[in-house]
Scaffold this motif. Sequence first.
Motif, short mmCIF file in Angstrom:
data_model
loop_
_atom_site.label_atom_id
_atom_site.label_comp_id
_atom_site.label_asym_id
_atom_site.label_seq_id
_atom_site.Cartn_x
_atom_site.Cartn_y
_atom_site.Cartn_z
N THR A 1 0.86 -1.18 0.00
CA THR A 1 0.00 0.00 0.00
C THR A 1 0.89 1.23 0.00
O THR A 1 2.02 1.21 0.51
CB THR A 1 -0.94 0.06 1.23
OG1 THR A 1 -0.15 0.01 2.41
CG2 THR A 1 -1.94 -1.07 1.23
N THR A 2 0.38 2.28 -0.61
CA THR A 2 1.06 3.57 -0.62
C THR A 2 0.06 4.59 -0.09
O THR A 2 -1.03 4.23 0.36
CB THR A 2 1.49 3.96 -2.05
OG1 THR A 2 0.30 4.21 -2.83
CG2 THR A 2 2.31 2.87 -2.72
N THR B 1 4.09 6.12 -11.16
CA THR B 1 5.31 6.43 -10.41
C THR B 1 5.17 5.97 -8.95
O THR B 1 6.09 5.35 -8.40
CB THR B 1 5.60 7.94 -10.47
OG1 THR B 1 5.78 8.31 -11.83
CG2 THR B 1 6.85 8.30 -9.67
N GLU B 2 4.03 6.24 -8.34
CA GLU B 2 3.81 5.85 -6.94
C GLU B 2 3.86 4.33 -6.78
O GLU B 2 4.49 3.81 -5.85
CB GLU B 2 2.44 6.39 -6.49
CG GLU B 2 2.18 6.29 -5.02
CD GLU B 2 0.91 7.02 -4.60
OE1 GLU B 2 0.24 6.50 -3.68
OE2 GLU B 2 0.58 8.08 -5.17
N ALA C 1 5.31 2.13 -8.93
CA ALA C 1 6.65 1.65 -9.28
C ALA C 1 7.64 1.91 -8.15
O ALA C 1 8.51 1.08 -7.87
CB ALA C 1 7.13 2.30 -10.58
N LEU C 2 7.50 3.06 -7.49
CA LEU C 2 8.36 3.37 -6.35
C LEU C 2 8.14 2.37 -5.21
O LEU C 2 9.10 1.92 -4.58
CB LEU C 2 8.08 4.80 -5.88
CG LEU C 2 9.14 5.49 -5.04
CD1 LEU C 2 10.50 5.48 -5.72
CD2 LEU C 2 8.71 6.92 -4.77
N ALA C 3 6.88 2.00 -4.98
CA ALA C 3 6.58 1.00 -3.95
C ALA C 3 7.20 -0.35 -4.32
O ALA C 3 7.73 -1.05 -3.45
CB ALA C 3 5.07 0.87 -3.76
N CYS C 4 7.15 -0.70 -5.60
CA CYS C 4 7.76 -1.96 -6.05
C CYS C 4 9.28 -1.91 -5.91
O CYS C 4 9.90 -2.91 -5.52
CB CYS C 4 7.38 -2.24 -7.50
SG CYS C 4 5.66 -2.75 -7.70
N GLU D 1 12.58 7.16 -14.87
CA GLU D 1 13.51 8.20 -14.41
C GLU D 1 13.10 8.77 -13.06
O GLU D 1 13.95 9.09 -12.23
CB GLU D 1 13.62 9.31 -15.47
CG GLU D 1 14.36 8.82 -16.72
CD GLU D 1 14.34 9.81 -17.87
OE1 GLU D 1 13.52 10.75 -17.87
OE2 GLU D 1 15.16 9.61 -18.80
N ARG D 2 11.79 8.87 -12.81
CA ARG D 2 11.33 9.40 -11.52
C ARG D 2 11.66 8.48 -10.36
O ARG D 2 11.68 8.92 -9.21
CB ARG D 2 9.81 9.66 -11.56
CG ARG D 2 9.45 10.92 -12.28
CD ARG D 2 7.95 11.23 -12.10
NE ARG D 2 7.49 12.05 -13.21
CZ ARG D 2 6.69 11.64 -14.19
NH1 ARG D 2 6.20 10.42 -14.19
NH2 ARG D 2 6.35 12.45 -15.16
#
Length: 168
Positions: free
Chosen positions: A7-8, A109-110, A112-115, A144-145
Amino acid sequence: MDANILTTERLQLRKMRNDDVNHLMEIFSDPEAMKYYPSTKSEKEALEWVNWTLDNYRNYGVGLWIVEDKQTGEFLGQCGMVLQKIDRAVEMEIGYLFARRAWGKGFATEAALACKKYGFETLKLPKLVSLIDPDNSPSIKVAERIDMTVEKRIHKWGKDVLVYSVCK
């Protein structure tokens, strides 16, 4: 095992189920969303996709997960981790594919960042990659983010793709 994986702030990533075919068809039947894939997918192909994903969960403990709005439960897309053969190595890829109505809101992005965090902190992986069509600038921006950079260009799936990567 709990179906919820991550979860994010705004999102919930959960394991895919057979009844997600209808949700996935929103993406798979949209030529714009599938622009960088060989073609759109039929319901039969979407079910094959779900079964491939379920096999990945069983065999590797990871796969693509359904991304939902944490507050409403609304389907937004899929994001997760799959093994990819790149040259002679097997790498863990962060993959993402969202419904067009969810584009431009930072969800990819949110997720992918959690992954990425899950890959480094939970799975203790030293490196993560994303394979991206060179013309897919929105996906490149997501990579890139999350601090990925171009590592190389390879030929896969009958075309050139960029390998973006990030190390722990």
